[in-house]
Each structure stands twice: as C-alpha cells, then as structure tokens.
Design an enzyme around this catalytic site. Structure first.
Site, short mmCIF file in Angstrom:
data_model
loop_
_atom_site.label_atom_id
_atom_site.label_comp_id
_atom_site.label_asym_id
_atom_site.label_seq_id
_atom_site.Cartn_x
_atom_site.Cartn_y
_atom_site.Cartn_z
N GLY A 138 56.15 69.62 102.57
CA GLY A 138 55.35 70.44 103.45
C GLY A 138 55.65 70.15 104.90
O GLY A 138 56.54 69.37 105.23
N GLY A 139 54.89 70.76 105.78
CA GLY A 139 55.12 70.61 107.21
C GLY A 139 54.97 69.19 107.70
O GLY A 139 55.68 68.76 108.59
N GLY A 178 54.38 66.39 105.32
CA GLY A 178 54.39 65.47 104.20
C GLY A 178 54.71 66.17 102.90
O GLY A 178 54.75 67.40 102.83
N PRO A 179 54.95 65.41 101.83
CA PRO A 179 55.29 65.99 100.53
C PRO A 179 54.07 66.61 99.84
O PRO A 179 52.93 66.26 100.12
CB PRO A 179 55.81 64.78 99.74
CG PRO A 179 55.10 63.61 100.34
CD PRO A 179 54.95 63.93 101.80
N VAL A 180 54.35 67.52 98.90
CA VAL A 180 53.30 68.18 98.12
C VAL A 180 53.56 67.89 96.64
O VAL A 180 54.69 68.05 96.16
CB VAL A 180 53.29 69.70 98.36
CG1 VAL A 180 52.18 70.35 97.54
CG2 VAL A 180 53.12 70.01 99.84
N LYS A 229 48.67 67.85 99.04
CA LYS A 229 49.55 67.66 100.20
C LYS A 229 49.25 66.29 100.80
O LYS A 229 48.11 65.99 101.18
CB LYS A 229 49.31 68.76 101.24
CG LYS A 229 50.25 68.68 102.44
CD LYS A 229 49.91 69.72 103.49
CE LYS A 229 50.27 71.11 103.06
NZ LYS A 229 50.09 72.10 104.16
N ASP A 258 51.96 80.85 112.04
CA ASP A 258 53.20 80.47 111.35
C ASP A 258 53.38 81.26 110.05
O ASP A 258 53.68 80.71 109.00
CB ASP A 258 53.18 78.96 111.05
CG ASP A 258 54.59 78.40 110.83
OD1 ASP A 258 55.56 79.06 111.26
OD2 ASP A 258 54.71 77.31 110.24
#
Length: 470
Positions: A90-91, A93-95, A109, A205
C-alpha cells in the site's frame, strides 16, 4: 427453595401429571385469581427468554461492528502476517489478507515503521472512513492503534483495478459491460463523497490502483490517506500538492488549487484508461501526443474517437456507450476546471439513455500553461443545462509553442469572446519546470507531494511521495 426454583414451581403448579395417559392436564381452578397469576408468570418467563435472545444478538452485532481490534486478533487472523497472505504494497505499508474467528475475511493495512508521513495518513484515513458508508466506497471495519498501527478493511476479492487492466493476462474478464459498470460505480462513489456524505470529501488520489472490485465486480474507492475535508462555503482551497503522476489536474499541480474538480479530472483519466486499456502516464502509441488524453482528444476532433477502444472489447462493446464515455472522459479532463462537469452531472450523463453531450475543449495536464478566453464584462449570455459556471475555451501552451484551442463548449449559447492571457508568475513556471510533472513517460504511477511553488520529486520506489524543500 431458591427464588428461581420457587418461580418455576409456581409456574407449573397449575399442571398435574396423569401417569395413566402419560401427559399433563390442568387442575381445576377454584378461583380466577390463581389462573391470572399463572398467566402472569408465563408472560414473565416468555419476556425473560425474549430479552436474553435479544441481548445475545446485540452482543454478536456489537462484536461484528467493533471499530477497535487488538493486535493479537489481527496477528492470528493473518497468521502472523505471513508472506503468503500478502496482498500487495500500500501507500505506506504492506496489506495482508486475514480471516477473523467469526469467518469474515479482512484486509489489514500495516503501517511501515519507517514511514513518518504514514502516521498522519493513518489517522486521516481512519477518521474519514469511520463516517463513510456507501456501496462504492471501501468499508473500514476498524483499526489497531497500539502497539502497531493497522487499518482493517473488508476483503475485496478481485483486488485493485490496475492489476487486471494493466498487469494481467486475464484482462478479458473486464468486458465492456463490467468496465461501464465500473465507470458508473466510481462516479456514484465520488458523487457521494463530494455532495452526500456527512462531510464533503476530496479524495485527491483517484486512480486505477485505488479502485477495488468485489466478488460481483462492484467498484469500491479505497485509500483515503490523502483525502481532504472540503469546506462547503468555499469554491477551492490552497493546499500542499499530493497525488500521482498522470492523474493530477493542472491547476492543482501548478497552483495548489484544490476543489472537487481535481477528483473529476482524475476520474476522467480513469475513464479513458478503462476504454483504451492504456495507462496515461506511460502512453507511447503516438509520438506526436504527449499522453493518453492528448491522443484521445486528437482522435475525437477527427471524428475517430472509437479508435481508442481496446480492440479486444469490440465484440462486447456498446458503441453508443463507448462514444459517450469517451466524450465524458474528455469533458472531465478539460484544462479549465470551471468547464469540467460536477460528479452529479457526470452521473446524469452516464445514466440517461439519450441526449446530446457537451463539446469538450482541449484537455490539460501538469507542466503546461493555458490561456482562457473570457467574455467582456458587459456581454450577456445564456447558459445551458450543464450547470457549468464558465464557458471559457482553453488554449494549451507548452514552452513557447501554442498547441491550439478547444472552442466554445456546445452547451453554452452563442456569446462574444475577448482573448485574455492568464498571468503565469515566474515562480510558478520555475516550480513547474523543477517538478517535471507530466512530461516524462519513463516514470510510472509515481506519487508526488510538495508544498506549492516548491520543487519536488517522487519516491523512486513508487511508494509514498517525498516532500523536498528548497
């Protein structure tokens, strides 16, 4: 005898067991008072049972609707955040995919420990999504704030649109009907955020990777880390620029002017990407065109707009819908934000069965300048039904070369025009040049964040934007 035993003894006292027949029968009530007492006791028991069932149901509902998760619950659900459960990056960190004890599938997330910017976005997203409920907006189930910061969402089966549209050999699952439904769904989601939610929200975004698809292919807008609340009494706000290359409106990148029309512009880009199957920021089919928007407009002016349709869609496409969506995409990406329709107007255009659409002017993109033709102050005009507040046509100028004008939109009645050149400050031009936004085709899907009139560059790894101060 305890109180509860005495209570039930009194309840069954009117009955007597008959051993010969193997059943119960009523005793003879010598007084009506005994009968009414028995009925009253029966009603009390039934009420007690009913209340306990309702309390259990309420407890289950409360458990399902909890907003705060403890870390151990999420560690267990994701099998200690096992790499096999990782859905993507993700923007900030990991999901990870997970499954709660009640059977619900979730997406977690996880905030990167090295992300200082992500802490602000974590709080921002949790606050905004906690108050948002819409079919086309991802559902935030809850969060964990300590000892780690985690956001918990409903799990969306088909994940993000960009994985199918740009990166998958299985893109044929996105036939025209599904793509059209995605366009309409995202439009309705944005309309809710802009006008119908508790707080007016600008997403900032909107792009293919932030649109998730559920098991029924219903689109859901996700990633509200950069979203902003929008004051209802203001036409725009000036703010730090944040977004992704290829999706940001020119007035936002160049001047920091943030309004709902910034999301409208990004939506228009997504529409044209869905139709063509090409990504705006990496478009290279026509060397004479700077990006997908430029190419689509060029073909539209030649009466060949259907040529941008992805060839594999030809057999499933409704050409009238395709043509209308191309025109709507171009209307949403016009250089002048005043000429772009609102999302309410977009939804109307998408869902009505017939009717002439407005004539789009040339699209704008970051790194360009534009002049707007304005009518003299004394002139009168009659506006059409689009709800647009301005009818200026746009002329895009790149460097010192004028590319051309778009003409007067078709939804505005005839009026006289006078040419006026919009003043572009030297600082603005320098900042735009330093940022290098929209000019390069070698950078894919970069996030950009900077203060207005401050040079900036994106995170080279394509993650969260880095703010660069001069």
């Amino acid at each position: 005898m305890t109180k509860s035993n005495s209570f039930f003894h009194n309840l069954v006292k009117p009955f007597k067991f008959n051993p010969a027949k193997g059943n119960f029968f009523f005793q003879d009530f010598s007084q009506d008072l005994h009968f009414f007492r028995w009925v009253l006791n029966l009603l009390i028991v039934l009420n007690w049972v009913s209340e306990n069932i309702q309390e259990e149901e309420l407890e289950k509902i409360a458990a399902q609707e909890q907003k705060v998760f403890n870390l151990q619950t999420l560690v267990s659900a994701t099998k200690k955040f096992h790499p096999d459960n990782k859905l993507g990056q993700g923007g900030y960190g990991p999901v990870f995919k997970g499954k709660l004890e009640d059977g619900r599938e979730i997406a977690v997330k996880k905030l990167s420990q090295s992300s200082s910017q992500g802490k602000k976005e974590f709080i921002n997203e949790a606050k905004l999504l906690a108050r948002v409920q819409h079919r086309n907006v991802v559902n935030l189930l809850g969060f964990c704030g300590y000892p780690e910061k985690l956001l918990v969402y409903e799990y969306v089966v088909h994940e993000s649109l960009d994985k199918l549209l740009f990166k998958s050999t299985n893109r044929m699952v996105l036939d025209w009907k599904r793509r059209y439904d995605i366009i309409v769904g995202v439009a309705r989601g944005l309309l809710y955020l802009h006008e119908d939610s508790h707080d007016r929200i600008i997403h900032r975004d909107i792009k293919a990777s932030n649109i998730l698809l559920d098991d029924k292919w219903v689109p859901k807008i996700a990633d509200f880390g950069m979203a902003k609340l929008y004051p209802e009494d203001q036409t725009h706000v000036n703010t730090r620029v944040a977004g992704t290359n290829g999706y940001m409106a020119p007035e936002y990148v160049m001047h920091g002017n943030l309004s709902v029309k910034v999301d409208v512009y990004s939506f228009g880009v997504v529409v044209l990407e869905l139709i063509s199957g090409h990504k705006n920021s990496t478009f290279n089919l026509d060397p004479a065109c700077q990006n997908l928007l430029d190419w689509a407009y060029k073909l539209y002016k030649k009466g060949k707009s259907l040529e941008i349709l992805e060839p594999s869609l030809a057999s499933s496409a409704n050409l009238d819908q395709v043509s209308a969506c191309i025109q709507i995409g171009l209307l949403c990406t016009q250089s002048d934000p005043h000429q772009r329709p609102t999302m309410r107007r977009v939804v109307v255009m998408l869902t009505r069965k017939s009717g002439a659409l407005d004539e789009p002017s040339r699209p704008g993109f970051p790194g360009t300048r534009y002049r707007r033709s304005r009518q003299p102050a004394a002139s009168s005009s009659t506006a059409g039904t689009s709800g647009a507040s301005s009818s200026e046509s746009s002329t895009i100028t790149t460097g010192s070369t004028t590319v051309g004008g778009g003409g007067t939109p078709g939804f505005v009645a005839s009026r006289s025009h006078s040419s006026a050149t919009a003043a572009m400050g030297a600082a603005t031009g320098a900042a735009t040049g330093a940022a290098g936004l929209g000019g390069s085709r070698s950078v894919t899907d970069r996030k950009v964040e900077r203060s207005v009139y401050t040079g900036a560059r994106s995170d080279p790894h394509g993650k969260r934007p880095m703010e660069i101060q001069d």
